[in-house]
Design an enzyme around this catalytic site. Structure first.
Site, PDB file in Angstrom:
ATOM      1  N   HIS A  69      46.791  19.855  33.764  1.00 29.79           N
ATOM      2  CA  HIS A  69      48.068  20.527  34.441  1.00 29.79           C
ATOM      3  C   HIS A  69      49.183  19.638  34.827  1.00 29.79           C
ATOM      4  CE1 HIS A  69      44.483  23.390  34.673  1.00 29.79           C
ATOM      5  NE2 HIS A  69      45.254  24.373  34.626  1.00 29.79           N
ATOM      6  N   ARG A  88      53.768  32.313  27.130  1.00 28.71           N
ATOM      7  CA  ARG A  88      52.629  33.000  27.419  1.00 28.71           C
ATOM      8  C   ARG A  88      52.425  34.413  26.730  1.00 28.71           C
ATOM      9  NH1 ARG A  88      50.690  31.766  32.398  1.00 28.71           N
ATOM     10  NH2 ARG A  88      51.945  30.347  33.608  1.00 28.71           N
ATOM     11  N   GLU A 124      46.496  18.682  40.405  1.00 23.77           N
ATOM     12  CA  GLU A 124      46.650  19.666  39.371  1.00 23.77           C
ATOM     13  C   GLU A 124      47.109  21.130  39.924  1.00 23.77           C
ATOM     14  OE1 GLU A 124      45.011  19.410  35.701  1.00 23.77           O
ATOM     15  OE2 GLU A 124      44.752  17.287  35.791  1.00 23.77           O
ATOM     16  N   GLU A 148      39.247  34.791  36.130  1.00 30.50           N
ATOM     17  CA  GLU A 148      38.999  33.473  36.552  1.00 30.50           C
ATOM     18  C   GLU A 148      38.861  33.524  38.076  1.00 30.50           C
ATOM     19  OE1 GLU A 148      40.805  29.151  35.930  1.00 30.50           O
ATOM     20  OE2 GLU A 148      42.280  30.912  36.468  1.00 30.50           O
ATOM     21  N   TRP A 149      37.624  33.131  38.400  1.00 31.37           N
ATOM     22  CA  TRP A 149      37.716  32.829  39.784  1.00 31.37           C
ATOM     23  C   TRP A 149      38.117  31.410  40.308  1.00 31.37           C
ATOM     24  CZ3 TRP A 149      32.531  32.190  43.377  1.00 31.37           C
ATOM     25  CH2 TRP A 149      32.939  32.047  44.829  1.00 31.37           C
ATOM     26  N   ARG A 150      39.354  31.248  41.031  1.00 35.74           N
ATOM     27  CA  ARG A 150      39.856  30.270  41.541  1.00 35.74           C
ATOM     28  C   ARG A 150      39.130  29.985  42.817  1.00 35.74           C
ATOM     29  NH1 ARG A 150      45.121  28.222  40.091  1.00 35.74           N
ATOM     30  NH2 ARG A 150      44.551  27.068  41.926  1.00 35.74           N
ATOM     31  N   LYS A 171      42.668  23.316  27.295  1.00 34.26           N
ATOM     32  CA  LYS A 171      43.641  23.658  28.129  1.00 34.26           C
ATOM     33  C   LYS A 171      44.702  22.773  28.672  1.00 34.26           C
ATOM     34  CE  LYS A 171      44.841  26.657  31.873  1.00 34.26           C
ATOM     35  NZ  LYS A 171      44.404  27.163  33.345  1.00 34.26           N
TER      36      LYS A 171
END
Length: 257
Positions: free
Chosen positions: A147, A217, A90, A50-52, A174
């Site tokens: 989130h 998790r 978030e 995942e590229w944040r 999600k």
């Protein structure tokens, strides 16, 4: 459940079947840092990256974002890549006006260089739909996410948010929340299991954050979460486990089920 469940297939990875897939974030602020992280991830035991992009210093310049993405791809050409701008409200690093957020996500969804994009549930239904429609035109699956870094909503609210994400066209649904007690962790896992059994037609990604939530998790395969986030060099959220340790526990649990 009336509709058939559909896993999400990105490159060689099937999300929604078997053990939860392992996702690791890229959080470099500069192109050089992103190159270094991507090179490091070449040998990490992961399924998805995942590229944040909210960490990236030039995030407000789409052409620089595209250029950095090409550098990442040079090191990770065959790894499924999620493109994520996490808003400040978030837990993200950078503020961005909603019109710019929509433009950034639509542009990158059309770039041919990302395999999934993450869109936040609460940016407004019309904005979510606009990004989802553009992404789907280019056959890019969308994670619709929410989130809560302050608390864990009640079970019914967690399910309602996940169902709303499904109704808005999310391909993966999600939700991450901060527990105040072990009961909150149980509520999230219970909500995940109920959603999976009664309502979901696509994969779920849920987690209870920080130390108390670590079990969520790890136990996703049992309760219904199809993707889990681990840390390689640097975590992007509280409670992420080093990726090598994470994989060992996921395999241990998978082999018992």
């Amino acid at each position: 459940m009336t509709n058939e469940f559909k896993p999400v297939i990105v490159k060689h990875v099937v999300i929604g079947e078997g053990a939860p897939k392992v996702c690791v974030p890229l959080v470099g602020r500069t192109t050089e840092q992103l190159q270094e992280e991507a090179r490091f991830l070449q040998t990490a035991d992961l399924d998805v990256v995942e590229w944040r992009v909210d960490f990236f210093e030039h995030v407000h310049h789409i052409e620089r974002v595209r250029a950095a993405l090409l550098e990442i791809r040079a090191y990770l050409p065959s790894v499924p890549l999620i493109f994520t701008f996490r808003t400040k409200q978030e837990g993200g690093e950078t503020d961005m006006a909603i019109d710019e957020y929509v433009q950034l996500n639509q542009s990158l969804a059309a770039s041919g260089q990302v395999d999934m994009i993450d869109v936040e549930l609460f940016i407004g239904d019309e904005h979510v739909r606009a990004i989802v429609d553009k992404a789907h035109q280019h056959h890019v699956p969308v994670i619709i996410s929410n989130h809560d870094f302050a608390a864990t909503p009640p079970k019914e609210e967690i399910i309602a948010r996940l169902r709303k994400s499904q109704e808005l066209g999310g391909d993966l649904l999600k939700l991450a929340a901060m527990p105040q007690s072990p009961a909150d962790v149980l509520a999230l896992m219970d909500a995940t299991y109920t959603m999976k059994e009664q309502y979901a037609t696509r994969p779920l990604i849920t987690m209870s954050m920080a130390g108390q939530g670590v079990i969520s998790r790890l136990a996703g395969e049992l309760f219904g979460s199809a993707l889990t986030f681990g840390a390689a060099k640097r975590a992007s959220a509280p409670g992420q486990i080093p990726v090598s340790e994470l994989r060992n526990v996921l395999n241990l649990l998978h082999n018992q089920l």
